[in-house]
Design a protein around this motif. Sequence first.
Motif, PDB file in Angstrom:
ATOM      1  N   LYS A 124       0.925  -1.163   0.188  1.00 12.48           N
ATOM      2  CA  LYS A 124      -0.107  -0.259   0.025  1.00 12.48           C
ATOM      3  C   LYS A 124       0.691   1.234   0.000  1.00 12.48           C
ATOM      4  O   LYS A 124       1.819   1.174   0.767  1.00 12.48           O
ATOM      5  CB  LYS A 124      -0.935   0.076   1.197  1.00 12.48           C
ATOM      6  CG  LYS A 124      -1.870  -0.850   1.249  1.00 12.48           C
ATOM      7  CD  LYS A 124      -2.716  -0.667   2.573  1.00 12.48           C
ATOM      8  CE  LYS A 124      -3.719  -1.838   2.514  1.00 12.48           C
ATOM      9  NZ  LYS A 124      -4.994  -1.547   3.626  1.00 12.48           N
ATOM     10  N   LYS A 125       0.460   2.224  -0.783  1.00 11.97           N
ATOM     11  CA  LYS A 125       1.043   3.555  -0.555  1.00 11.97           C
ATOM     12  C   LYS A 125       0.873   4.332   0.685  1.00 11.97           C
ATOM     13  O   LYS A 125      -0.094   4.044   1.290  1.00 11.97           O
ATOM     14  CB  LYS A 125       0.946   4.548  -1.737  1.00 11.97           C
ATOM     15  CG  LYS A 125      -0.625   4.940  -1.616  1.00 11.97           C
ATOM     16  CD  LYS A 125      -0.853   6.229  -2.789  1.00 11.97           C
ATOM     17  CE  LYS A 125      -2.195   6.685  -2.701  1.00 11.97           C
ATOM     18  NZ  LYS A 125      -2.407   7.620  -3.703  1.00 11.97           N
ATOM     19  N   LYS A 126       2.116   4.971   1.090  1.00 17.36           N
ATOM     20  CA  LYS A 126       1.845   5.596   2.386  1.00 17.36           C
ATOM     21  C   LYS A 126       2.252   7.001   2.143  1.00 17.36           C
ATOM     22  O   LYS A 126       3.049   7.349   1.032  1.00 17.36           O
ATOM     23  CB  LYS A 126       2.679   5.111   3.211  1.00 17.36           C
ATOM     24  CG  LYS A 126       2.200   3.841   3.797  1.00 17.36           C
ATOM     25  CD  LYS A 126       3.170   2.933   4.629  1.00 17.36           C
ATOM     26  CE  LYS A 126       2.367   1.290   4.669  1.00 17.36           C
ATOM     27  NZ  LYS A 126       3.301   0.460   5.560  1.00 17.36           N
ATOM     28  N   ARG A 127       2.329   7.917   2.869  1.00 19.76           N
ATOM     29  CA  ARG A 127       2.614   9.348   2.716  1.00 19.76           C
ATOM     30  C   ARG A 127       3.536   9.449   4.234  1.00 19.76           C
ATOM     31  O   ARG A 127       3.237   9.116   5.411  1.00 19.76           O
ATOM     32  CB  ARG A 127       1.527  10.364   2.977  1.00 19.76           C
ATOM     33  CG  ARG A 127       0.727  10.224   1.645  1.00 19.76           C
ATOM     34  CD  ARG A 127      -0.477  10.950   1.700  1.00 19.76           C
ATOM     35  NE  ARG A 127      -0.556  12.282   2.429  1.00 19.76           N
ATOM     36  CZ  ARG A 127      -1.730  12.659   3.018  1.00 19.76           C
ATOM     37  NH1 ARG A 127      -2.583  12.009   2.804  1.00 19.76           N
ATOM     38  NH2 ARG A 127      -1.870  13.621   3.747  1.00 19.76           N
ATOM     39  N   ALA A 128       4.600  10.386   4.150  1.00 18.74           N
ATOM     40  CA  ALA A 128       5.466  10.860   5.183  1.00 18.74           C
ATOM     41  C   ALA A 128       5.468  12.392   5.099  1.00 18.74           C
ATOM     42  O   ALA A 128       5.583  12.932   4.221  1.00 18.74           O
ATOM     43  CB  ALA A 128       6.893  10.112   4.980  1.00 18.74           C
ATOM     44  N   PHE A 129       5.384  12.777   6.203  1.00 17.54           N
ATOM     45  CA  PHE A 129       5.465  14.446   6.273  1.00 17.54           C
ATOM     46  C   PHE A 129       6.776  14.728   7.432  1.00 17.54           C
ATOM     47  O   PHE A 129       6.964  13.780   8.425  1.00 17.54           O
ATOM     48  CB  PHE A 129       4.264  14.941   7.501  1.00 17.54           C
ATOM     49  CG  PHE A 129       3.114  14.854   6.475  1.00 17.54           C
ATOM     50  CD1 PHE A 129       2.730  15.805   5.416  1.00 17.54           C
ATOM     51  CD2 PHE A 129       2.250  13.651   6.515  1.00 17.54           C
ATOM     52  CE1 PHE A 129       1.644  15.865   4.782  1.00 17.54           C
ATOM     53  CE2 PHE A 129       1.061  13.681   5.748  1.00 17.54           C
ATOM     54  CZ  PHE A 129       0.825  14.734   4.551  1.00 17.54           C
ATOM     55  N   TYR A 130       7.511  15.729   7.009  1.00 25.65           N
ATOM     56  CA  TYR A 130       8.589  15.936   7.827  1.00 25.65           C
ATOM     57  C   TYR A 130       9.029  17.488   7.949  1.00 25.65           C
ATOM     58  O   TYR A 130       8.432  18.215   6.945  1.00 25.65           O
ATOM     59  CB  TYR A 130       9.918  15.310   7.224  1.00 25.65           C
ATOM     60  CG  TYR A 130      10.507  15.528   5.914  1.00 25.65           C
ATOM     61  CD1 TYR A 130      11.424  16.463   5.818  1.00 25.65           C
ATOM     62  CD2 TYR A 130       9.909  15.020   4.807  1.00 25.65           C
ATOM     63  CE1 TYR A 130      11.829  17.001   4.493  1.00 25.65           C
ATOM     64  CE2 TYR A 130      10.161  15.726   3.543  1.00 25.65           C
ATOM     65  CZ  TYR A 130      11.336  16.422   3.311  1.00 25.65           C
ATOM     66  OH  TYR A 130      11.536  16.908   2.155  1.00 25.65           O
TER      67      TYR A 130
END
Length: 139
Positions: A124-130
């Motif tokens: 599954k695709k995921k998102r990362a915030f930084y």
Amino acid sequence: MPNCLACLSRYIRIHEILIQYGGLKRENDFEFSVSDCKASEILLKPGSTETIGIPAVDVESTFIWDVTIVGGEVSYKEDFVPEDETCYTIIIQKDKKVSSPIRNAFKNTEAGKVVLTIKNSSSKKKRAFYRHKIKKSAI
């Protein structure tokens, strides 16, 4: 909680979501102010590995960063890669599985860069915030 965060992040900026809900906002945060709280986003495709590089030009600076993942668990590690190729890479955080917000800091003694590596081994695709900031030492 990942579904909750995925829903919240559609309507509220990630730096305004409290850390207990998977966001980046902390009560009485002394590291990130309102003016430097903007977060960047990267898409983690299924089976992909993404890196975030934070350049460290000034010696004796302290790097502070936050990372949060939307969509579930990933493998995550942190390294400091010196500019001088004869020096060794410093492991800040060994590779581990994470799904919750991360905050860490590192003080460099030489020029180089902090490298955050995020591996999404799921289908599954995921998102990362930084977000990150650099505190220069007062000499």
